[in-house]
Design an enzyme around this catalytic site. Structure first.
Site, PDB file in Angstrom:
ATOM      1  CB  CYS A 133      -0.932   0.003   1.204  1.00  0.00           C
ATOM      2  SG  CYS A 133      -2.165  -1.290   1.119  1.00  0.00           S
TER       3      CYS A 133
HETATM    4  N1  LIG Z   1      -2.980  -5.982   2.013  1.00  0.00           N
HETATM    5  C1  LIG Z   1      -3.314  -4.864   2.622  1.00  0.00           C
HETATM    6  O1  LIG Z   1      -2.901  -4.609   3.754  1.00  0.00           O
HETATM    7  C2  LIG Z   1      -4.262  -3.864   1.963  1.00  0.00           C
HETATM    8  C3  LIG Z   1      -4.798  -2.846   2.754  1.00  0.00           C
HETATM    9  C4  LIG Z   1      -5.674  -1.934   2.184  1.00  0.00           C
HETATM   10  C5  LIG Z   1      -5.958  -2.017   0.822  1.00  0.00           C
HETATM   11  N2  LIG Z   1      -5.418  -3.004   0.049  1.00  0.00           N
HETATM   12  C6  LIG Z   1      -5.786  -3.038  -1.364  1.00  0.00           C
HETATM   13  O2  LIG Z   1      -6.691  -4.119  -1.563  1.00  0.00           O
HETATM   14  C7  LIG Z   1      -6.497  -4.702  -2.849  1.00  0.00           C
HETATM   15  C8  LIG Z   1      -6.198  -6.183  -2.712  1.00  0.00           C
HETATM   16  O3  LIG Z   1      -5.000  -6.350  -1.988  1.00  0.00           O
HETATM   17  P1  LIG Z   1      -4.583  -7.704  -1.289  1.00  0.00           P
HETATM   18  O4  LIG Z   1      -3.459  -7.374  -0.360  1.00  0.00           O
HETATM   19  O5  LIG Z   1      -5.786  -8.410  -0.747  1.00  0.00           O
HETATM   20  O6  LIG Z   1      -4.024  -8.524  -2.540  1.00  0.00           O
HETATM   21  P2  LIG Z   1      -3.716 -10.102  -2.614  1.00  0.00           P
HETATM   22  O7  LIG Z   1      -2.724 -10.272  -3.685  1.00  0.00           O
HETATM   23  O8  LIG Z   1      -3.443 -10.633  -1.236  1.00  0.00           O
HETATM   24  O9  LIG Z   1      -5.112 -10.727  -3.066  1.00  0.00           O
HETATM   25  C9  LIG Z   1      -5.693 -10.523  -4.301  1.00  0.00           C
HETATM   26  C10 LIG Z   1      -6.397 -11.794  -4.733  1.00  0.00           C
HETATM   27  O10 LIG Z   1      -7.049 -11.527  -5.962  1.00  0.00           O
HETATM   28  C11 LIG Z   1      -6.926 -12.666  -6.787  1.00  0.00           C
HETATM   29  N3  LIG Z   1      -7.168 -12.249  -8.157  1.00  0.00           N
HETATM   30  C12 LIG Z   1      -6.348 -11.641  -9.044  1.00  0.00           C
HETATM   31  N4  LIG Z   1      -7.003 -11.378 -10.189  1.00  0.00           N
HETATM   32  C13 LIG Z   1      -8.258 -11.827 -10.027  1.00  0.00           C
HETATM   33  C14 LIG Z   1      -9.412 -11.828 -10.852  1.00  0.00           C
HETATM   34  N5  LIG Z   1      -9.400 -11.298 -12.075  1.00  0.00           N
HETATM   35  N6  LIG Z   1     -10.543 -12.378 -10.369  1.00  0.00           N
HETATM   36  C15 LIG Z   1     -10.562 -12.916  -9.125  1.00  0.00           C
HETATM   37  N7  LIG Z   1      -9.522 -12.920  -8.289  1.00  0.00           N
HETATM   38  C16 LIG Z   1      -8.379 -12.387  -8.729  1.00  0.00           C
HETATM   39  C17 LIG Z   1      -5.542 -13.183  -6.497  1.00  0.00           C
HETATM   40  O11 LIG Z   1      -5.400 -14.543  -6.852  1.00  0.00           O
HETATM   41  C18 LIG Z   1      -5.460 -12.957  -4.975  1.00  0.00           C
HETATM   42  O12 LIG Z   1      -5.936 -14.083  -4.254  1.00  0.00           O
HETATM   43  C19 LIG Z   1      -5.356  -3.900  -3.490  1.00  0.00           C
HETATM   44  O13 LIG Z   1      -5.904  -2.881  -4.267  1.00  0.00           O
HETATM   45  C20 LIG Z   1      -4.630  -3.320  -2.299  1.00  0.00           C
HETATM   46  O14 LIG Z   1      -3.948  -2.130  -2.637  1.00  0.00           O
HETATM   47  C21 LIG Z   1      -4.576  -3.941   0.607  1.00  0.00           C
END
Ligand SMILES: NC(=O)c1ccc[n+]([C@@H]2O[C@H](COP(=O)([O-])OP(=O)(O)OC[C@H]3O[C@@H](n4cnc5c(N)ncnc54)[C@H](O)[C@@H]3O)[C@@H](O)[C@H]2O)c1
Length: 434
Positions: free
Chosen positions: A274
């Site tokens: 992030c």
């Molecule tokens: N991790 C954090 O602490 C956090 C905090 C706030 C916001 N975010 C935001 O949340 C969003 C997700 O982050 P995350 O950390 O959960 O990512 P992540 O990589 O842990 O999870 C994303 C998931 O999406 C899946 N994926 C990818 N393409 C896909 C598709 N087309 N259809 C279905 N599933 C699909 C992946 O296989 C994965 O399991 C990002 O935009 C991130 O910036 C993350």
């Protein structure tokens, strides 16, 4: 009955089938929270492996205990699939897919686009779609809305569209998905109201805002605020180093001011999915409008220099012992991007390892949360604290996990470069502080 009323009553009586697209650090905790509130949850992911693990009732996210997840899977409230045609069964969809940056620091919207394409195929009247992935202001309105309205369905009447920023803080024992206030903004007031009703079923506090763009900007303000303040304090650390002042003491003393000051701490560089990334979504977008985001670019530069600064500190510390980085064994204590979690994405430890190897060091690591590390095509294995500290010419504390026995680290090491002030309460000639 209007589509609004039909969906509203499903949400209020908790029969709305809640779809979650993307079951990672954000999507999985959210799925568990919705199931806990009694909503039927159907998760979607492109990873067959994750779907299989989830359907066995096992968790692959540290903050979600398998016992909690397993209970919802067993009761039939929560399941997952890679079959996107089952989006047709869902009443609501939360999109939680990655939003990385390209090498050029431009937003990579491909995950959001491909998830929305799948949703658009199965969009039906009476559906609520909420984007949660962090992105630039305007994404929901300019990118998702036209893709979904291609179906012929009208937003605000037939289906409903919102943005709600995810604020999860992995490893934080006090704030988890259910008690972090949830901001939500819709394309129309009806969208916002359904978003508010939906989250109110499972989360403690919901904060409605006037539009999707406001909600998108909220997240970028929060993360940009952190990134810039960390950049400022990192620069202060470099200045203090030059002047022989202990920056940590300065910050602790300044933090005694009961108003108008909030402490931020320096470190080896920014990490995670992030803070180092999201502000560049904003600077990319504002560049389109002819505005240069100077604070963001400057903080990005200063923060990006920190791994170099740490490696120079290691070099100087070794020089004082008539050694050099080249030919030395350097043990990295902690490779996760922050303490008490297992996530190594964008971790500054990766940059530091790279720079040390480039200068000819042999690098080892230990981290209770990260057993194997694949780094630039080479596999590294956690060799353990005791073995690592004993064998090293220099130990570098990059991540200050609570599990490390710092007294033992100090006892076993010849030299310790501490980038996190983990050894605050220790006095020793062996310690070199950031
Ligand atoms: N991790 C954090 O602490 C956090 C905090 C706030 C916001 N975010 C935001 O949340 C969003 C997700 O982050 P995350 O950390 O959960 O990512 P992540 O990589 O842990 O999870 C994303 C998931 O999406 C899946 N994926 C990818 N393409 C896909 C598709 N087309 N259809 C279905 N599933 C699909 C992946 O296989 C994965 O399991 C990002 O935009 C991130 O910036 C993350």
């Amino acid at each position: 009955m209007s589509h609004f009323d039909a969906l509203s009553s499903k949400i209020l009586d908790k029969t709305a089938v809640s779809g979650i697209v993307g079951l990672g650090y954000v999507g999985l905790p959210l799925a568990v929270e919705f199931a806990r509130a009694g909503l039927p949850v159907l998760g979607f992911d492109i990873s067959q492996e994750k779907v299989d693990i989830l359907n066995r009732g096992e968790s692959y996210i540290q903050d979600v205990p398998s016992s909690t997840l397993g209970q919802h899977v067993k009761s039939g409230k929560l399941s997952a699939t890679t079959d996107f045609s089952r989006i047709a069964e869902a009443d609501t969809i939360n999109i939680c897919v990655p939003t990385p940056l390209r090498k050029t620091k431009d937003p990579d919207m491909s995950y959001i686009v491909s998830a929305t394409e799948q949703i658009a195929k199965y969009l039906h009247p009476g559906m609520l779609i909420i984007l949660e992935s962090t992105t630039y202001p305007g994404t929901t309105d300019e990118l998702l809305l036209p893709m979904l309205e291609k179906s012929g369905l009208k937003c605000g009447e037939d289906f409903f569209l919102c943005f709600s920023p995810e604020r999860v803080d992995p490893g934080n024992p006090n704030f988890q998905t259910y008690n972090i206030p949830k901001v939500v903004g819709g394309i129309t007031p009806a969208c916002t109201e359904l978003g508010r009703q939906f989250y109110s079923q499972s989360l403690q506090t919901v904060v409605p805002v006037a539009s999707t763009s406001v909600a998108e900007m909220v997240k970028l303000l929060e993360n940009t605020f952190r990134m810039i303040n960390i950049g400022m304090v990192n620069e202060l650390a470099i200045m203090c180093d030059r002047m022989g002042i202990n920056v940590w003491e300065v910050i602790d003393a300044a933090a005694t001011k009961p108003f108008g000051f909030m402490p931020f701490y320096p470190g080896p560089g920014l990490g995670g999915h992030c803070i180092p990334i999201d502000p560049f979504y904003l600077s990319w977008k504002t560049r389109q409008a002819g505005i240069e985001a100077r604070f963001i670019e400057l903080a990005g530069y200063v923060n990006g220099q920190m791994p170099h600064f740490v490696v120079d500190k290691i070099q100087n510390a070794l020089n004082d012992h008539a050694k050099a980085v080249k030919g030395s064994v350097i043990h990295i204590l902690g490779v996760a991007y922050k303490k008490n979690i297992d996530d190594v994405r964008e971790s500054p430890a990766l940059d530091i390892i790279h720079l040390l190897k480039q200068r000819g060091a042999t690098v080892t690591y230990s981290d209770p949360y990260v057993h194997d590390l694949s780094h630039e095509g080479q596999d590294m294995t956690n060799i353990g604290v005791e073995a690592g500290c004993q064998a090293a010419d220099c130990v570098v504390i990059v991540t200050d996990h609570k599990d490390f026995a710092y007294d033992r680290v100090l006892e076993l090491s010849k030299l310790v470069v501490d980038t996190r002030n983990a050894l605050k309460n220790f006095k020793s000639e062996k310690i070199v502080r950031l």
